[in-house]
Design a protein around this motif. Structure first.
Motif: not given
Length: 334
Positions: A136, A146, A151
């Protein structure tokens, strides 16, 4: 009892990995005797082929192959078109219908998604991007890095779980070999109540690192390639090197691969597969399954008339016959 333990594990996993709990059904466990087949040529497929698979006696189908592209889309290797675009499913609806029907009145009890990467000399895909996106702290234009629930990687996996009700992701990495990013993918699988399996042909250290850092309830099996680059693989060497609690299943490639009825890059007839599997059984008595690469090659074998052209390659004149012969072959060898 098994389902209760599985839910307890994943409740803990959500807490450990920092994900909010979702109402995802637990993934199907590995069959006691796992007869698996890889399914290249099944997107979008046809009803006849899927019907054959349902009644084939095989227990696990690995849908293959899928590739992650630089823009975050997921592509099918069969059609070279995205099935996930801008974070949403855009794939063929008939494919979804066929996959969701697979477990109904069927020998198939588990469905895996084969994530495949590049070979040498090919442009970056799949595992290059998993490596570049799982952290991330990194910034990638157009990508949410991430493994959290916002994500890009998490969303790809979530869509596959929700749309296809897949039980596991299978990792076929033959070029990047970045273990931290694949360990992170296992955490995504856990958060979705899914498993992850590994598909090596070389690299004891890389695959061993993943196994050591992954819970056995998430990474629950290895499929060992025993053809092409893995043609010289001996299952006893992998068992000794990895010392894994997870089962190791050899994958055999059938004649008909690479559009030839002859033996090429380790492709084998049903009889040859049985011979090698029995040798593996002597070296690894705990073996509980094996796999066939791949459905498209079975079709090629029949289409090319290999039973007539090259009798030593086998006798199957229909795909149904070939599936039946391979099923009996694997059962005999185990």
């Amino acid at each position: 009892m098994m389902k209760t333990l599985f839910l307890v594990f994943f409740s803990a996993a959500f807490s450990n990995f920092g994900f909010a709990q979702q109402n995802y059904a637990p993934a199907s466990p590995l069959p006691v005797k796992n007869l698996a087949i890889f399914g290249r040529g099944l997107y979008p497929g046809n009803d006849t082929t899927y019907r054959l698979l349902k009644h084939s006696g095989f227990t696990t189908l690995l849908l293959s192959s899928f590739y992650i592209h630089a823009d975050g889309d997921l592509y099918s290797g069969d059609s070279h078109q995205p099935i996930i675009h801008n974070g949403k499913w855009v794939g063929d609806p008939s494919y979804v219908r066929r996959v969701l029907d697979l477990k109904k009145k069927s020998s198939i009890s588990r469905i895996e998604i084969l994530l495949e990467g590049r070979w040498y000399g090919q442009p970056p895909n799949t595992f290059d991007f998993i490596r570049d996106w799982y952290d991330p702290s990194k910034t990638v234009p157009g990508i949410v890095t991430g493994i959290g629930k916002q994500s890009t990687l998490y969303n790809i996996c979530k869509v596959l779980k929700e749309v296809l009700n897949a039980d596991a992701f299978c990792i076929d990495d033959e070029s990047v070999y970045d273990s931290p990013s694949i360990i992170a993918m296992g955490k995504i699988a856990a958060s979705l109540n899914m498993h992850m399996t590994l598909c090596p042909f070389k690299g004891y250290t890389y695959w061993g690192e993943i196994l050591k850092s992954s819970n056995v309830n998430v990474v629950d099996a290895l499929y060992l390639q025993c053809y092409d680059g893995g043609i010289k693989n001996e299952i006893k060497d992998w068992v000794q090197a990895l010392k894994t609690k997870q089962p190791i299943y050899p994958i055999f490639m059938v004649r008909g691969s690479f559009n030839t009825c002859d033996s090429y890059k380790g492709s084998k007839s049903a009889t040859e597969i049985e011979t090698q599997l029995k040798e593996f059984k002597r070296d690894y008595p705990e073996i509980t399954g094996a796999a066939i690469w791949q459905m498209e090659d079975l079709k090629n074998f029949v289409k090319m008339g290999c039973a007539v052209k090259e009798p030593t390659s086998g006798t199957a004149k229909t795909v149904a016959d070939f599936l039946s012969q391979l099923n009996k072959t694997l059962k005999s060898g185990l």
